[in-house]
Design a protein around this motif. Sequence first.
Motif, PDB file in Angstrom:
ATOM      1  N   ALA A 298      51.446  69.236  28.689  1.00  0.00           N
ATOM      2  CA  ALA A 298      50.411  69.816  29.546  1.00  0.00           C
ATOM      3  C   ALA A 298      49.642  70.864  28.752  1.00  0.00           C
ATOM      4  CB  ALA A 298      51.031  70.436  30.791  1.00  0.00           C
ATOM      5  N   GLU A 299      48.367  70.562  28.491  1.00  0.00           N
ATOM      6  CA  GLU A 299      47.523  71.492  27.745  1.00  0.00           C
ATOM      7  C   GLU A 299      46.812  72.467  28.675  1.00  0.00           C
ATOM      8  OE1 GLU A 299      46.806  67.367  25.733  1.00  0.00           O
ATOM      9  OE2 GLU A 299      47.091  68.185  27.751  1.00  0.00           O
ATOM     10  N   SER A 300      46.483  73.604  28.121  1.00  0.00           N
ATOM     11  CA  SER A 300      45.675  74.592  28.835  1.00  0.00           C
ATOM     12  C   SER A 300      44.987  75.475  27.813  1.00  0.00           C
ATOM     13  CB  SER A 300      46.537  75.432  29.782  1.00  0.00           C
ATOM     14  OG  SER A 300      47.516  76.142  29.059  1.00  0.00           O
ATOM     15  N   GLY A 301      44.031  76.270  28.286  1.00  0.00           N
ATOM     16  CA  GLY A 301      43.402  77.254  27.424  1.00  0.00           C
ATOM     17  C   GLY A 301      42.009  76.921  26.946  1.00  0.00           C
ATOM     18  N   GLY A 302      41.514  75.741  27.283  1.00  0.00           N
ATOM     19  CA  GLY A 302      40.162  75.401  26.876  1.00  0.00           C
ATOM     20  C   GLY A 302      39.127  76.236  27.617  1.00  0.00           C
ATOM     21  N   GLY A 303      37.887  76.127  27.180  1.00  0.00           N
ATOM     22  CA  GLY A 303      36.825  76.872  27.831  1.00  0.00           C
ATOM     23  C   GLY A 303      35.541  76.793  27.029  1.00  0.00           C
ATOM     24  N   SER A 304      34.596  77.639  27.411  1.00  0.00           N
ATOM     25  CA  SER A 304      33.303  77.703  26.735  1.00  0.00           C
ATOM     26  C   SER A 304      33.167  79.044  26.043  1.00  0.00           C
ATOM     27  CB  SER A 304      32.176  77.524  27.750  1.00  0.00           C
ATOM     28  OG  SER A 304      32.235  76.257  28.358  1.00  0.00           O
ATOM     29  N   VAL A 305      32.814  79.012  24.763  1.00  0.00           N
ATOM     30  CA  VAL A 305      32.649  80.238  23.991  1.00  0.00           C
ATOM     31  C   VAL A 305      31.394  80.124  23.135  1.00  0.00           C
ATOM     32  CG1 VAL A 305      35.116  80.769  23.912  1.00  0.00           C
ATOM     33  CG2 VAL A 305      34.094  79.385  22.095  1.00  0.00           C
ATOM     34  N   PRO A 306      30.835  81.246  22.723  1.00  0.00           N
ATOM     35  CA  PRO A 306      29.702  81.194  21.804  1.00  0.00           C
ATOM     36  C   PRO A 306      30.190  80.951  20.387  1.00  0.00           C
ATOM     37  CG  PRO A 306      30.227  83.456  22.319  1.00  0.00           C
ATOM     38  CD  PRO A 306      31.127  82.610  23.181  1.00  0.00           C
ATOM     39  N   SER A 307      29.283  80.521  19.544  1.00  0.00           N
ATOM     40  CA  SER A 307      29.609  80.309  18.138  1.00  0.00           C
ATOM     41  C   SER A 307      30.213  81.586  17.551  1.00  0.00           C
ATOM     42  CB  SER A 307      28.330  79.935  17.380  1.00  0.00           C
ATOM     43  OG  SER A 307      28.595  79.720  16.027  1.00  0.00           O
ATOM     44  N   GLY A 308      31.294  81.413  16.794  1.00  0.00           N
ATOM     45  CA  GLY A 308      32.009  82.549  16.234  1.00  0.00           C
ATOM     46  C   GLY A 308      33.133  83.065  17.106  1.00  0.00           C
ATOM     47  N   GLY A 309      33.242  82.551  18.307  1.00  0.00           N
ATOM     48  CA  GLY A 309      34.274  82.984  19.229  1.00  0.00           C
ATOM     49  C   GLY A 309      35.635  82.386  18.938  1.00  0.00           C
ATOM     50  N   SER A 310      36.598  82.757  19.764  1.00  0.00           N
ATOM     51  CA  SER A 310      37.983  82.320  19.588  1.00  0.00           C
ATOM     52  C   SER A 310      38.560  81.802  20.896  1.00  0.00           C
ATOM     53  CB  SER A 310      38.848  83.485  19.093  1.00  0.00           C
ATOM     54  OG  SER A 310      38.421  83.954  17.840  1.00  0.00           O
ATOM     55  N   LEU A 311      39.486  80.889  20.769  1.00  0.00           N
ATOM     56  CA  LEU A 311      40.264  80.380  21.897  1.00  0.00           C
ATOM     57  C   LEU A 311      41.659  80.067  21.406  1.00  0.00           C
ATOM     58  CD1 LEU A 311      37.886  77.799  23.655  1.00  0.00           C
ATOM     59  CD2 LEU A 311      38.727  79.925  24.651  1.00  0.00           C
ATOM     60  N   THR A 312      42.628  80.161  22.325  1.00  0.00           N
ATOM     61  CA  THR A 312      43.977  79.714  22.030  1.00  0.00           C
ATOM     62  C   THR A 312      44.378  78.655  23.036  1.00  0.00           C
ATOM     63  OG1 THR A 312      44.628  81.849  21.096  1.00  0.00           O
ATOM     64  CG2 THR A 312      46.386  80.371  21.779  1.00  0.00           C
ATOM     65  N   LEU A 313      44.670  77.477  22.535  1.00  0.00           N
ATOM     66  CA  LEU A 313      45.134  76.390  23.380  1.00  0.00           C
ATOM     67  C   LEU A 313      46.654  76.403  23.435  1.00  0.00           C
ATOM     68  CD1 LEU A 313      42.851  73.487  22.124  1.00  0.00           C
ATOM     69  CD2 LEU A 313      42.356  75.262  23.807  1.00  0.00           C
ATOM     70  N   SER A 314      47.195  76.020  24.573  1.00  0.00           N
ATOM     71  CA  SER A 314      48.647  75.926  24.745  1.00  0.00           C
ATOM     72  C   SER A 314      49.022  74.527  25.176  1.00  0.00           C
ATOM     73  CB  SER A 314      49.116  76.916  25.813  1.00  0.00           C
ATOM     74  OG  SER A 314      48.822  78.244  25.457  1.00  0.00           O
ATOM     75  N   CYS A 315      50.171  74.100  24.746  1.00  0.00           N
ATOM     76  CA  CYS A 315      50.705  72.785  25.120  1.00  0.00           C
ATOM     77  C   CYS A 315      52.170  72.968  25.497  1.00  0.00           C
ATOM     78  CB  CYS A 315      50.563  71.808  23.978  1.00  0.00           C
ATOM     79  SG  CYS A 315      51.418  70.230  24.247  1.00  0.00           S
ATOM     80  N   LYS A 316      52.441  72.856  26.777  1.00  0.00           N
ATOM     81  CA  LYS A 316      53.814  72.970  27.261  1.00  0.00           C
ATOM     82  C   LYS A 316      54.435  71.588  27.237  1.00  0.00           C
ATOM     83  CE  LYS A 316      56.950  75.480  29.650  1.00  0.00           C
ATOM     84  NZ  LYS A 316      57.491  76.816  29.283  1.00  0.00           N
ATOM     85  N   TYR A 317      55.593  71.458  26.593  1.00  0.00           N
ATOM     86  CA  TYR A 317      56.254  70.152  26.537  1.00  0.00           C
ATOM     87  C   TYR A 317      57.575  70.208  27.295  1.00  0.00           C
ATOM     88  CZ  TYR A 317      58.360  72.382  22.391  1.00  0.00           C
ATOM     89  OH  TYR A 317      58.991  73.250  21.509  1.00  0.00           O
ATOM     90  N   SER A 318      58.003  69.047  27.787  1.00  0.00           N
ATOM     91  CA  SER A 318      59.156  69.002  28.684  1.00  0.00           C
ATOM     92  C   SER A 318      60.477  68.928  27.941  1.00  0.00           C
ATOM     93  CB  SER A 318      59.025  67.813  29.635  1.00  0.00           C
ATOM     94  OG  SER A 318      58.909  66.608  28.898  1.00  0.00           O
ATOM     95  N   VAL A 319      60.511  68.194  26.854  1.00  0.00           N
ATOM     96  CA  VAL A 319      61.734  68.048  26.070  1.00  0.00           C
ATOM     97  C   VAL A 319      61.348  68.033  24.596  1.00  0.00           C
ATOM     98  CG1 VAL A 319      63.000  66.762  27.829  1.00  0.00           C
ATOM     99  CG2 VAL A 319      61.640  65.533  26.154  1.00  0.00           C
ATOM    100  N   TYR A 320      62.333  68.308  23.748  1.00  0.00           N
ATOM    101  CA  TYR A 320      62.034  68.274  22.320  1.00  0.00           C
ATOM    102  C   TYR A 320      63.169  67.574  21.596  1.00  0.00           C
ATOM    103  CZ  TYR A 320      60.569  69.595  17.677  1.00  0.00           C
ATOM    104  OH  TYR A 320      60.151  69.550  16.373  1.00  0.00           O
ATOM    105  N   ARG A 321      62.818  66.558  20.858  1.00  0.00           N
ATOM    106  CA  ARG A 321      63.812  65.794  20.115  1.00  0.00           C
ATOM    107  C   ARG A 321      63.383  65.642  18.659  1.00  0.00           C
ATOM    108  NH1 ARG A 321      63.726  62.672  25.127  1.00  0.00           N
ATOM    109  NH2 ARG A 321      65.566  63.206  26.338  1.00  0.00           N
ATOM    110  N   GLY A 322      62.890  66.733  18.097  1.00  0.00           N
ATOM    111  CA  GLY A 322      62.531  66.715  16.683  1.00  0.00           C
ATOM    112  C   GLY A 322      61.175  66.119  16.389  1.00  0.00           C
ATOM    113  N   HIS A 323      60.367  65.922  17.412  1.00  0.00           N
ATOM    114  CA  HIS A 323      59.041  65.347  17.195  1.00  0.00           C
ATOM    115  C   HIS A 323      58.204  66.219  16.261  1.00  0.00           C
ATOM    116  CE1 HIS A 323      60.163  63.733  21.196  1.00  0.00           C
ATOM    117  NE2 HIS A 323      59.496  62.667  20.802  1.00  0.00           N
ATOM    118  N   SER A 324      57.273  65.598  15.611  1.00  0.00           N
ATOM    119  CA  SER A 324      56.155  66.331  15.026  1.00  0.00           C
ATOM    120  C   SER A 324      55.174  66.577  16.172  1.00  0.00           C
ATOM    121  CB  SER A 324      55.501  65.504  13.923  1.00  0.00           C
ATOM    122  OG  SER A 324      54.353  66.151  13.421  1.00  0.00           O
ATOM    123  N   MET A 325      54.751  67.817  16.331  1.00  0.00           N
ATOM    124  CA  MET A 325      53.800  68.161  17.383  1.00  0.00           C
ATOM    125  C   MET A 325      52.431  68.377  16.747  1.00  0.00           C
ATOM    126  SD  MET A 325      55.787  68.169  20.037  1.00  0.00           S
ATOM    127  CE  MET A 325      54.703  68.882  21.284  1.00  0.00           C
TER     128      MET A 325
END
Length: 124
Positions: free
Chosen positions: A5-32
């Motif tokens: 489940a991703e979150s954190g997107g949005g609209s920003v002006p050029s030069g701006g910053s954003l941080t996206l998040s990805c919540k995952y349910s389980v982890y079994r050594g995947h490459s993310m």
Amino acid sequence: QMQLAESGGGSVPSGGSLTLSCKYSVYRGHSMGWFRQAPGNEREAVATILSDGRTSYADNVKGRFTISRDSAERTVYLQMNNLQPADTAMYYCAAVQAGTTVQFLVNVLPYGYIGQGTQVTVSS
């Protein structure tokens, strides 16, 4: 079953910053990883993080984007700085075969897990 489940997107002006998040349910050594897709364009890999923490980036985001993982929170982040209009796209989180680095991410997507995406729009 892996769920992302991703979150954190949005609209920003050029030069701006954003941080996206990805919540995952389980982890079994995947490459993310993160990839993006703009309308009319092909999927473009952005960054990956391996189970041992090693990261890899597409050349056009190196020095601007940082991928990280908080195992306790089961969350992968994509910190994006100095965003440019060319970075405008839908950004997707993916969990794929262990050991996959950024140059191979798109190729293995059919065999992995992908989230619903979060839109990033950068205005000039």
